[in-house]
Motif scaffolding. Sequence first.
Motif, PDB file in Angstrom:
ATOM      1  N   MET A 136       0.847  -1.169   0.000  1.00 34.13           N
ATOM      2  CA  MET A 136       0.000   0.000   0.000  1.00 34.13           C
ATOM      3  C   MET A 136       0.892   1.231   0.000  1.00 34.13           C
ATOM      4  N   SER A 137       0.595   2.197  -0.850  1.00 37.65           N
ATOM      5  CA  SER A 137       1.404   3.413  -0.899  1.00 37.65           C
ATOM      6  C   SER A 137       1.151   4.253   0.339  1.00 37.65           C
ATOM      7  N   SER A 138       2.045   5.191   0.604  1.00 38.34           N
ATOM      8  CA  SER A 138       1.905   6.045   1.779  1.00 38.34           C
ATOM      9  C   SER A 138       0.635   6.872   1.714  1.00 38.34           C
ATOM     10  N   ALA A 139       0.300   7.384   0.524  1.00 39.42           N
ATOM     11  CA  ALA A 139      -0.910   8.191   0.373  1.00 39.42           C
ATOM     12  C   ALA A 139      -2.146   7.338   0.633  1.00 39.42           C
ATOM     13  N   ALA A 140      -2.147   6.110   0.130  1.00 40.06           N
ATOM     14  CA  ALA A 140      -3.275   5.220   0.355  1.00 40.06           C
ATOM     15  C   ALA A 140      -3.393   4.876   1.837  1.00 40.06           C
ATOM     16  N   CYS A 142      -7.536   9.934   7.714  1.00 45.38           N
ATOM     17  CA  CYS A 142      -7.084  11.311   7.817  1.00 45.38           C
ATOM     18  C   CYS A 142      -7.828  12.127   6.775  1.00 45.38           C
ATOM     19  N   GLU A 143      -8.583  13.109   7.215  1.00 43.19           N
ATOM     20  CA  GLU A 143      -9.419  13.860   6.294  1.00 43.19           C
ATOM     21  C   GLU A 143      -8.824  15.188   5.880  1.00 43.19           C
ATOM     22  N   ASP A 144      -7.755  15.631   6.544  1.00 43.53           N
ATOM     23  CA  ASP A 144      -7.239  16.962   6.230  1.00 43.53           C
ATOM     24  C   ASP A 144      -6.323  16.971   5.014  1.00 43.53           C
ATOM     25  N   ASN A 145      -5.972  15.802   4.484  1.00 43.94           N
ATOM     26  CA  ASN A 145      -5.169  15.667   3.269  1.00 43.94           C
ATOM     27  C   ASN A 145      -3.846  16.419   3.309  1.00 43.94           C
ATOM     28  N   HIS A 146      -3.244  16.583   4.477  1.00 43.65           N
ATOM     29  CA  HIS A 146      -1.891  17.135   4.590  1.00 43.65           C
ATOM     30  C   HIS A 146      -0.932  15.960   4.531  1.00 43.65           C
ATOM     31  N   TYR A 147      -0.565  15.599   3.321  1.00 45.61           N
ATOM     32  CA  TYR A 147       0.266  14.419   3.108  1.00 45.61           C
ATOM     33  C   TYR A 147       1.672  14.629   3.658  1.00 45.61           C
ATOM     34  N   GLN A 148       2.090  13.757   4.537  1.00 43.44           N
ATOM     35  CA  GLN A 148       3.452  13.742   5.052  1.00 43.44           C
ATOM     36  C   GLN A 148       4.167  12.574   4.373  1.00 43.44           C
ATOM     37  N   LEU A 195      10.486   6.176   3.618  1.00 43.67           N
ATOM     38  CA  LEU A 195      10.972   5.290   2.558  1.00 43.67           C
ATOM     39  C   LEU A 195      10.527   5.736   1.161  1.00 43.67           C
ATOM     40  N   ASP A 196       9.989   6.938   1.038  1.00 46.25           N
ATOM     41  CA  ASP A 196       9.543   7.427  -0.266  1.00 46.25           C
ATOM     42  C   ASP A 196      10.692   7.882  -1.158  1.00 46.25           C
TER      43      ASP A 196
END
Length: 97
Positions: free
Chosen positions: A1-5, A12-18, A22-23
């Motif tokens: 599963m990707s980090s965004a997924a 998490c609903e605020d969509n502040h992707y950290q 390992l990216d």
Amino acid sequence: MSSAAALNYAGCEDNHYQPHFLDSCFLCRRPLGHNSDIFMYRGNTPFCSQECRQEQIETDEANEKRWKISSSKRSNHSTTKENNTKKVVRTGTVAVA
């Protein structure tokens, strides 16, 4: 599963992707592929290649050597002449689990 997924899956609903550690390569910031080798150093530092990892190892060793030299100079400089006592500084590697 990707980090965004994984982030969306966690609710998490605020969509502040950290970005996940390992990216990308720690040194050159090249994205790390999902089906490619990841070269680790010091437990949690990822690199895209042996060359990037080796460059970081050499940089760290040079910095540690400089730190030991400057620490040694400070230790010698702080010797008190009044009572002729010297401060002892222990150097080495500390491992924390």
